[in-house]
Design a protein around this motif. Structure first.
Motif, PDB file in Angstrom:
ATOM      1  N   ILE A   1       0.832  -1.210   0.000  1.00 15.01           N
ATOM      2  CA  ILE A   1       0.000   0.000   0.000  1.00 15.01           C
ATOM      3  C   ILE A   1       0.866   1.259   0.000  1.00 15.01           C
ATOM      4  O   ILE A   1       0.602   2.224  -0.715  1.00 15.01           O
ATOM      5  N   THR A   2       1.925   1.247   0.804  1.00 15.60           N
ATOM      6  CA  THR A   2       2.823   2.405   0.910  1.00 15.60           C
ATOM      7  C   THR A   2       3.502   2.724  -0.416  1.00 15.60           C
ATOM      8  O   THR A   2       3.551   3.880  -0.856  1.00 15.60           O
TER       9      THR A   2
ATOM     10  N   LEU B   1       2.524   1.919  -3.382  1.00 13.49           N
ATOM     11  CA  LEU B   1       1.517   2.348  -4.359  1.00 13.49           C
ATOM     12  C   LEU B   1       1.126   3.808  -4.144  1.00 13.49           C
ATOM     13  O   LEU B   1       1.058   4.601  -5.096  1.00 13.49           O
ATOM     14  N   LEU B   2       0.902   4.193  -2.893  1.00 12.58           N
ATOM     15  CA  LEU B   2       0.488   5.568  -2.583  1.00 12.58           C
ATOM     16  C   LEU B   2       1.589   6.588  -2.881  1.00 12.58           C
ATOM     17  O   LEU B   2       1.292   7.735  -3.228  1.00 12.58           O
TER      18      LEU B   2
ATOM     19  N   ASN C   1       3.437   6.919  -5.329  1.00 13.01           N
ATOM     20  CA  ASN C   1       3.382   7.374  -6.714  1.00 13.01           C
ATOM     21  C   ASN C   1       2.518   8.626  -6.877  1.00 13.01           C
ATOM     22  O   ASN C   1       2.694   9.383  -7.828  1.00 13.01           O
ATOM     23  N   TYR C   2       1.575   8.812  -5.964  1.00 15.23           N
ATOM     24  CA  TYR C   2       0.620   9.908  -6.089  1.00 15.23           C
ATOM     25  C   TYR C   2       0.871  11.021  -5.077  1.00 15.23           C
ATOM     26  O   TYR C   2       0.020  11.878  -4.855  1.00 15.23           O
ATOM     27  N   MET C   3       2.054  11.021  -4.484  1.00 17.36           N
ATOM     28  CA  MET C   3       2.383  12.016  -3.468  1.00 17.36           C
ATOM     29  C   MET C   3       3.660  12.750  -3.863  1.00 17.36           C
ATOM     30  O   MET C   3       4.662  12.129  -4.208  1.00 17.36           O
TER      31      MET C   3
ATOM     32  N   GLY D   1       3.885  14.584   2.892  1.00 12.45           N
ATOM     33  CA  GLY D   1       3.317  13.323   2.422  1.00 12.45           C
ATOM     34  C   GLY D   1       4.381  12.270   2.189  1.00 12.45           C
ATOM     35  O   GLY D   1       4.247  11.112   2.611  1.00 12.45           O
TER      36      GLY D   1
ATOM     37  N   LEU E   1       4.978   8.683   4.254  1.00 12.64           N
ATOM     38  CA  LEU E   1       4.966   7.398   3.558  1.00 12.64           C
ATOM     39  C   LEU E   1       6.325   6.701   3.628  1.00 12.64           C
ATOM     40  O   LEU E   1       6.389   5.482   3.799  1.00 12.64           O
TER      41      LEU E   1
END
Length: 379
Positions: free
Chosen positions: A77-78, A80-81, A83-85, A90, A94
């Motif tokens: 999850i970390t 993947l997230l 990529n959008y931060m 943020g 992460l």
């Protein structure tokens, strides 16, 4: 033994595909050298805090498999997230979570492997192979798809790791008998263990700093990203033969000799990086990683197992890894400041000094022990 080999290969593939490339990713999203140092330092601090806690929980509950599945899911999850931060806060949050789960999983994996009847070195070397392959593939993926593409690659492989964990035999959770008490006080009064924790803090601190900033250093001295991936691949792959022969050396010379030799090799290695900072030189000296990191990781956990009580092994290993995180926190932050002020080459001068101090400590502890043994024989 195959399932443990696959476990190490897939998890360390994820590490090789991600850990080395965070510094260039941070640079690409306009995070400064000092901010990167802060991110790496806080990540290491977070890991340091959680590692002993997780080790104690593992010793008490003997639920290694369940804990591994949970933290591998968090890792996916970390990645993947991330990529959008692109904000500093943020990314800081992460990356801290990433550091916690990665370093906790590393120590828990070793606890699990040490609880089997298989030779630890022969299992652990597959982690080095996985890291090498992950670094090589990730370097090529970044060149083709961009600076953040490595995060998708690492996330996908972390799913595979989770599937492999489900196949691991449940019996690995029985690390010690239910009636045995986890004696933390006895562990923390073990002088030999405490000295080794300090040594590990310095050794692993410089290695964590190297993992964080090697991409920046390599680019600064004129190396390309493609050559970086190849160099990391060769460096990490060099750990394999050294881990392969580590069991033989340990049987002949003892595990303490192997650990001391590894510390000597890493001191020389950082000195070469500082005084001979050219891509061709660094690439040619790829075997130095196997002689230092490979031997250290092959021997360190076995050394710990030889000096602590069996029922505190999980806690002892996670404290040892936490010491590396603490050292990493210090080294990574100071290195970020050094890069900002002087350039990436100078961090390896800093690493050389710290590694030399760890070597002196290791040799001093051995000298004190030998002196005590001579006194006992006289008496």
């Amino acid at each position: 033994m195959l399932i443990y080999m696959l476990f190490y290969f897939s998890f360390y593939f994820t590490l090789g595909a991600s850990m080395i490339y965070f510094s260039q990713f941070f640079s690409a999203i306009n995070i400064s050298g000092e901010q990167s140092g802060m991110i790496f330092a806080i990540g290491s601090f977070s890991a340091m805090v959680f590692q002993p806690v997780l080790g104690y929980i593992n010793d008490k509950t003997k639920k290694s498999k369940e804990i591994l599945i949970i933290i591998t899911g968090i890792l996916f999850i970390t990645l993947l997230l991330m990529n959008y931060m692109n904000s500093f806060i943020g990314i800081l949050t992460l990356y801290s979570i990433y550091a916690i789960v990665v370093f906790c999983e590393m120590s828990l994996m070793d606890i699990v492997s040490l609880s089997t009847d298989y030779a630890f070195g022969k299992i652990r070397l597959w982690g080095s192979i996985g890291f090498a392959v992950g670094a090589l593939v990730s370097g090529k993926v970044i060149e083709t798809f961009g600076s953040s593409s490595f995060l998708y690659l690492a996330a996908v492989v972390s799913i595979i790791t989770g599937i492999i964990i489900l196949k691991i035999p449940v019996k690995i959770n029985n690390l010690h008998a239910d009636h045995q008490k986890v004696d933390i006080k006895k562990l923390l009064t073990n002088k030999k263990y405490i000295v080794f924790v300090i040594v590990s803090m310095l050794f692993l601190g410089t290695n964590n700093g190297h993992n964080s900033y090697f991409a920046v250093y390599f680019k600064e001295i004129g190396g390309s990203m493609a050559l970086l991936g190849t160099t990391i691949f060769l460096m990490t792959l060099s750990e394999v033969p050294f881990m392969g022969i580590s069991t033989r050396i340990i049987n002949k010379k003892g595990v303490e000799f192997v650990v001391t030799l590894a510390i000597l090799c890493i001191t020389i290695r950082w000195g070469v990086y500082f005084f001979f900072s050219k891509p061709s030189v660094i690439a040619v000296t790829f075997l130095s990683q196997g002689a230092s990191v490979g031997l250290f990781f092959a021997g360190a956990n076995l050394f710990i197992r030889s000096i602590v009580e069996k029922n505190t092994l999980g806690t002892a290993i996670t404290i040892f890894m936490a010491a590396g995180s603490l050292g990493g926190m210090f080294v990574q932050y100071i290195s970020g400041v050094i890069i900002e002020q002087y350039g990436a080459v100078y961090i390896y001068g800093f690493f050389t000094i710290l590694a030399f101090v760890s070597l002196v400590l290791m040799l001093s502890e051995k000298k004190i022990k030998n002196k005590k043994n001579r006194i006992k024989r006289r008496v």
